[in-house]
Design an enzyme around this catalytic site. Structure first.
Site, PDB file in Angstrom:
ATOM      1  N   GLU A 122      -9.068  -9.913   3.273  1.00 21.93           N
ATOM      2  CA  GLU A 122      -9.445  -8.517   2.993  1.00 21.93           C
ATOM      3  C   GLU A 122     -10.807  -8.455   2.322  1.00 21.93           C
ATOM      4  O   GLU A 122     -11.069  -9.181   1.356  1.00 21.93           O
ATOM      5  CB  GLU A 122      -8.373  -7.872   2.091  1.00 21.93           C
ATOM      6  CG  GLU A 122      -8.711  -6.428   1.721  1.00 21.93           C
ATOM      7  CD  GLU A 122      -7.536  -5.632   1.164  1.00 21.93           C
ATOM      8  OE1 GLU A 122      -6.394  -6.138   1.149  1.00 21.93           O
ATOM      9  OE2 GLU A 122      -7.788  -4.476   0.755  1.00 21.93           O
TER      10      GLU A 122
ATOM     11  N   SER B  36       0.844  -1.201   0.000  1.00 23.60           N
ATOM     12  CA  SER B  36       0.000   0.000   0.000  1.00 23.60           C
ATOM     13  C   SER B  36       0.874   1.243   0.000  1.00 23.60           C
ATOM     14  O   SER B  36       0.393   2.337  -0.285  1.00 23.60           O
ATOM     15  CB  SER B  36      -0.934  -0.003   1.215  1.00 23.60           C
ATOM     16  OG  SER B  36      -0.195  -0.225   2.414  1.00 23.60           O
TER      17      SER B  36
ATOM     18  N   ASP C 238       5.295  -7.101   2.551  1.00 25.65           N
ATOM     19  CA  ASP C 238       4.648  -7.611   1.340  1.00 25.65           C
ATOM     20  C   ASP C 238       5.662  -7.958   0.264  1.00 25.65           C
ATOM     21  O   ASP C 238       6.655  -7.239   0.067  1.00 25.65           O
ATOM     22  CB  ASP C 238       3.726  -6.534   0.750  1.00 25.65           C
ATOM     23  CG  ASP C 238       2.306  -6.672   1.228  1.00 25.65           C
ATOM     24  OD1 ASP C 238       1.879  -7.798   1.550  1.00 25.65           O
ATOM     25  OD2 ASP C 238       1.605  -5.644   1.287  1.00 25.65           O
TER      26      ASP C 238
ATOM     27  N   LYS D 241       4.491 -11.573   3.110  1.00 28.33           N
ATOM     28  CA  LYS D 241       3.074 -11.774   2.770  1.00 28.33           C
ATOM     29  C   LYS D 241       2.951 -11.789   1.255  1.00 28.33           C
ATOM     30  O   LYS D 241       3.566 -10.976   0.576  1.00 28.33           O
ATOM     31  CB  LYS D 241       2.217 -10.652   3.364  1.00 28.33           C
ATOM     32  CG  LYS D 241       0.738 -10.716   2.967  1.00 28.33           C
ATOM     33  CD  LYS D 241      -0.131  -9.880   3.867  1.00 28.33           C
ATOM     34  CE  LYS D 241      -0.177  -8.409   3.580  1.00 28.33           C
ATOM     35  NZ  LYS D 241      -0.675  -8.034   2.236  1.00 28.33           N
TER      36      LYS D 241
HETATM   37  O1  KIV Z   1      -0.498  -3.413   1.479  1.00 28.49           O
HETATM   38  C1  KIV Z   1      -1.146  -3.358   2.517  1.00 28.49           C
HETATM   39  O2  KIV Z   1      -1.081  -2.408   3.296  1.00 28.49           O
HETATM   40  C2  KIV Z   1      -2.040  -4.471   2.810  1.00 28.49           C
HETATM   41  C3  KIV Z   1      -3.145  -4.195   3.771  1.00 28.49           C
HETATM   42  C4  KIV Z   1      -4.154  -3.304   3.182  1.00 28.49           C
HETATM   43  C5  KIV Z   1      -3.732  -5.430   4.295  1.00 28.49           C
HETATM   44  O3  KIV Z   1      -1.893  -5.526   2.279  1.00 28.49           O
END
Ligand code: KIV
Length: 266
Positions: free
Chosen positions: A184, A48, A86, A115
């Site tokens: 989500e 994000s 991520d 993730k």
């Molecule tokens: O990228 C992110 O911040 C996320 C959240 C919205 C769960 O994956």
């Protein structure tokens, strides 16, 4: 405020004791310290950041080097929270690339978990990561990296077939060795069902109050994010007199079960 290092074991114990786990996104050292001091257990260096830090209109442009840079900043600001980062769009397109890029996020960024977005097609990649000692959180439901395929940011799992697919893929990810799941934008009932089904901690964002943990994007909590605000959005700074107080209010609201309320659920 806690100076105890949070580990996967801490989080698993919290799931089993029923204590709600708090998670917020973080992208830099200053905010990471604020979040750790407020007792947030998991800091998510989310892709994000492509939207809230870099100003793009999706997460797709984020690179592996961006993720490493921000994860290292967060790690320096927060030595004790559990840091999950991520894997950005197209950085895990095959097993070899997945291992190489996840390894860099762990070694150079200092993350404790990666993730990735995806279900059944990613089972082998998750198994390989786990075999190499890399903890994985599988992200199901709305997967923002597939926004163009989905035709927008839409609630997932509304009908019986798609709800069952999410539940089956969640089970498959746990069976493959994933240590955490993130759901989500799905109906609260489905969030509850999957959380009960799995032994691993389940983090929700727009997935109802029964998930083991809640996560929000920090800029949403502080009311400074641009564009459309989904139903689960809540600006905690509105009712607080400082950033620290807003984050403390978020922690308290999640721990007590006050957030998410019915108005934040699908
Ligand atoms: O990228 C992110 O911040 C996320 C959240 C919205 C769960 O994956």
């Amino acid at each position: 405020m806690s100076n105890q290092a949070i580990t996967l074991n801490t989080l698993k114990k919290m799931k089993h004791s029923g204590e709600k786990i708090t998670c917020l996104t973080a992208y830099d050292a200053s905010f990471a310290k604020v979040l750790e001091d407020a007792g947030v257990e998991i800091l998510l260096v989310g892709d994000s950041l492509g939207m809230v830090i870099q100003g793009h209109d999706s997460t797709l442009p984020v690179s592996i080097n961006d993720m490493i840079y921000h994860t290292a900043n967060v790690r320096r600001g927060s030595p004790n929270a559990f840091i999950m980062a991520d894997m950005p769009f197209m950085s895990y397109a095959n097993v070899e690339q997945t291992l190489k890029n996840a390894g860099r996020i762990m070694k150079q960024g200092g993350a404790q978990m990666v993730k990735l977005e995806g279900g059944a097609p990613f089972v082998e990649r998750v198994k390989q990561l786990v075999d190499h000692g890399i903890p994985v959180c599988a992200h199901l439901g709305l997967m923002p990296q597939t926004v163009h395929k989905l035709g927008g940011y839409r609630v997932q799992g509304r009908d019986d077939n798609s709800a069952q697919k999410i539940a089956d893929e969640a089970q498959a990810m746990q069976d493959a060795g994933a240590d955490m799941l993130l759901l989500e934008c799905i109906p609260a009932e489905l969030g509850k069902k999957v959380t009960k089904l799995l032994d691993i901690p389940v983090i929700g964002i727009g997935a109802g109050p029964d998930c083991d943990a809640q996560v929000l994007v920090l800029q949403d909590v502080l009311g400074i994010s641009q564009g459309h605000h989904p139903k689960f959005h809540r600006n905690f700074l509105e009712a607080a007199d400082s950033i620290e107080a807003a984050v403390a209010m978020y922690v308290q609201a999640v721990k007590s079960g006050e957030y998410p309320a019915a108005e934040h659920c699908y």
